[in-house]
Design a protein around this motif. Structure first.
Motif, mmCIF file in Angstrom:
data_model
loop_
_atom_site.group_PDB
_atom_site.id
_atom_site.type_symbol
_atom_site.label_atom_id
_atom_site.label_comp_id
_atom_site.label_asym_id
_atom_site.label_seq_id
_atom_site.Cartn_x
_atom_site.Cartn_y
_atom_site.Cartn_z
ATOM 1 N N GLU A 106 0.829 -1.213 0.000
ATOM 2 C CA GLU A 106 0.000 0.000 0.000
ATOM 3 C C GLU A 106 0.859 1.257 0.000
ATOM 4 O OE1 GLU A 106 -3.388 0.257 2.533
ATOM 5 O OE2 GLU A 106 -3.853 -1.870 2.270
ATOM 6 N N GLN A 107 1.944 1.247 0.766
ATOM 7 C CA GLN A 107 2.836 2.406 0.781
ATOM 8 C C GLN A 107 3.551 2.569 -0.557
ATOM 9 O OE1 GLN A 107 5.417 1.877 4.165
ATOM 10 N NE2 GLN A 107 4.058 3.081 5.481
ATOM 11 N N LEU A 108 3.925 1.450 -1.176
ATOM 12 C CA LEU A 108 4.649 1.520 -2.438
ATOM 13 C C LEU A 108 3.807 2.118 -3.563
ATOM 14 C CD1 LEU A 108 6.474 -1.923 -2.360
ATOM 15 C CD2 LEU A 108 7.526 0.329 -2.112
ATOM 16 N N VAL A 109 2.504 1.898 -3.544
ATOM 17 C CA VAL A 109 1.652 2.376 -4.636
ATOM 18 C C VAL A 109 0.824 3.602 -4.271
ATOM 19 C CG1 VAL A 109 1.536 0.092 -5.702
ATOM 20 C CG2 VAL A 109 -0.265 0.796 -4.105
ATOM 21 N N GLU A 110 1.011 4.149 -3.054
ATOM 22 C CA GLU A 110 0.166 5.256 -2.618
ATOM 23 C C GLU A 110 0.287 6.503 -3.500
ATOM 24 O OE1 GLU A 110 1.031 6.209 1.424
ATOM 25 O OE2 GLU A 110 3.034 6.942 0.995
ATOM 26 N N ALA A 111 1.406 6.695 -4.157
ATOM 27 C CA ALA A 111 1.578 7.870 -5.016
ATOM 28 C C ALA A 111 0.935 7.678 -6.391
ATOM 29 C CB ALA A 111 3.052 8.197 -5.187
ATOM 30 N N LEU A 112 0.514 6.453 -6.696
ATOM 31 C CA LEU A 112 -0.097 6.171 -7.991
ATOM 32 C C LEU A 112 -1.598 6.453 -7.943
ATOM 33 C CD1 LEU A 112 1.765 2.835 -8.734
ATOM 34 C CD2 LEU A 112 2.355 5.114 -9.549
ATOM 35 N N MET A 113 -2.207 6.576 -9.116
ATOM 36 C CA MET A 113 -3.629 6.899 -9.200
ATOM 37 C C MET A 113 -4.491 5.641 -9.129
ATOM 38 S SD MET A 113 -3.621 9.679 -12.310
ATOM 39 C CE MET A 113 -2.220 9.027 -13.223
ATOM 40 N N ASP A 114 -5.665 5.783 -8.498
ATOM 41 C CA ASP A 114 -6.628 4.697 -8.577
ATOM 42 C C ASP A 114 -7.350 4.805 -9.920
ATOM 43 O OD1 ASP A 114 -8.631 6.669 -8.323
ATOM 44 O OD2 ASP A 114 -9.056 6.162 -6.247
ATOM 45 N N GLU A 115 -8.220 3.855 -10.215
ATOM 46 C CA GLU A 115 -8.863 3.811 -11.524
ATOM 47 C C GLU A 115 -9.680 5.071 -11.819
ATOM 48 O OE1 GLU A 115 -11.405 0.674 -14.256
ATOM 49 O OE2 GLU A 115 -10.801 0.106 -12.235
ATOM 50 N N THR A 116 -10.374 5.580 -10.822
ATOM 51 C CA THR A 116 -11.191 6.789 -11.016
ATOM 52 C C THR A 116 -10.329 7.989 -11.364
ATOM 53 O OG1 THR A 116 -12.849 5.935 -9.489
ATOM 54 C CG2 THR A 116 -12.884 8.309 -9.930
ATOM 55 N N ALA A 117 -9.267 8.198 -10.601
ATOM 56 C CA ALA A 117 -8.373 9.337 -10.859
ATOM 57 C C ALA A 117 -7.709 9.201 -12.229
ATOM 58 C CB ALA A 117 -7.323 9.441 -9.761
ATOM 59 N N TYR A 118 -7.296 7.990 -12.576
ATOM 60 C CA TYR A 118 -6.661 7.781 -13.878
ATOM 61 C C TYR A 118 -7.642 8.069 -15.016
ATOM 62 C CZ TYR A 118 -4.058 5.731 -17.714
ATOM 63 O OH TYR A 118 -3.419 5.543 -18.912
ATOM 64 N N SER A 119 -8.866 7.594 -14.877
ATOM 65 C CA SER A 119 -9.893 7.825 -15.916
ATOM 66 C C SER A 119 -10.175 9.312 -16.082
ATOM 67 C CB SER A 119 -11.186 7.094 -15.574
ATOM 68 O OG SER A 119 -10.972 5.709 -15.618
ATOM 69 N N GLU A 120 -10.217 10.031 -14.970
ATOM 70 C CA GLU A 120 -10.457 11.473 -15.040
ATOM 71 C C GLU A 120 -9.293 12.199 -15.692
ATOM 72 O OE1 GLU A 120 -11.334 12.550 -11.002
ATOM 73 O OE2 GLU A 120 -13.344 11.648 -11.082
ATOM 74 N N ALA A 121 -8.079 11.724 -15.459
ATOM 75 C CA ALA A 121 -6.895 12.367 -16.044
ATOM 76 C C ALA A 121 -6.716 12.029 -17.520
ATOM 77 C CB ALA A 121 -5.646 11.950 -15.259
ATOM 78 N N ASN A 122 -7.319 10.921 -17.954
ATOM 79 C CA ASN A 122 -7.142 10.450 -19.326
ATOM 80 C C ASN A 122 -8.478 10.047 -19.936
ATOM 81 O OD1 ASN A 122 -4.060 10.256 -19.466
ATOM 82 N ND2 ASN A 122 -4.551 9.173 -17.596
ATOM 83 N N PRO A 123 -9.355 11.002 -20.170
ATOM 84 C CA PRO A 123 -10.662 10.654 -20.724
ATOM 85 C C PRO A 123 -10.519 10.079 -22.127
ATOM 86 C CG PRO A 123 -10.377 13.033 -20.675
ATOM 87 C CD PRO A 123 -9.189 12.432 -19.989
ATOM 88 N N GLN A 124 -11.199 8.970 -22.364
ATOM 89 C CA GLN A 124 -11.202 8.356 -23.699
ATOM 90 C C GLN A 124 -12.121 9.158 -24.592
ATOM 91 O OE1 GLN A 124 -9.847 5.178 -24.683
ATOM 92 N NE2 GLN A 124 -8.940 4.605 -22.752
ATOM 93 N N SER A 125 -11.705 9.368 -25.824
ATOM 94 C CA SER A 125 -12.563 10.127 -26.729
ATOM 95 C C SER A 125 -13.495 9.219 -27.486
ATOM 96 C CB SER A 125 -11.731 10.938 -27.706
ATOM 97 O OG SER A 125 -10.685 10.185 -28.250
#
Length: 125
Positions: A106-125
């Motif tokens: 959990e500590q190792l991946v805490e700086a990475l985005m969860d699926e929701t944050a990733y989807s918001e940062a990279n909206p599919q067209s």
């Protein structure tokens, strides 16, 4: 628990000391038809942020980076004959490598985005 890096890799913790890594569906769609995947040798150690693989498509070649430090314990050998599995199943059957790692997942991946944050940062067209 799947997490995503800004550079479009995903990591899924599979046990207390292992994880599976690949590229996101968004990344494969941006690459286009994948024709070759260059994967590392088993037992190769990488630091977080190191380039560990390359994916070549009809459009471009792209380096793939490791989200956390670890040692390669498995590579997806099916990609040798079917690199397009990265296109058809980027976040499942088209995984790239499995690693072993040390430390709290959990500590190792805490700086990475969860699926929701990733989807918001990279909206599919």
């Amino acid at each position: 628990m799947k997490r995503y890096a800004e550079s479009h890799e995903w990591i899924e913790i599979t046990s207390a000391t292992t994880a599976r890594i690949g590229i996101s569906d968004y990344a494969q769609s941006e690459l286009g038809d994948v024709v070759f995947v260059d994967l590392p040798e088993l037992d190769t150690q990488f630091d977080a942020g190191d380039e560990f693989a390359a994916v070549e498509s009809v459009k471009a070649a792209s380096e793939i980076y490791l989200p956390i430090a670890g040692t390669v314990i498995a590579v997806n050998e099916a990609l040798e004959d079917e690199p397009n599995m990265v296109n058809t199943s980027a976040e499942k059957d088209g995984w790239l490598i499995e690693i072993s790692f040390e430390g709290d997942a959990e500590q190792l991946v805490e700086a990475l985005m969860d699926e929701t944050a990733y989807s918001e940062a990279n909206p599919q067209s």
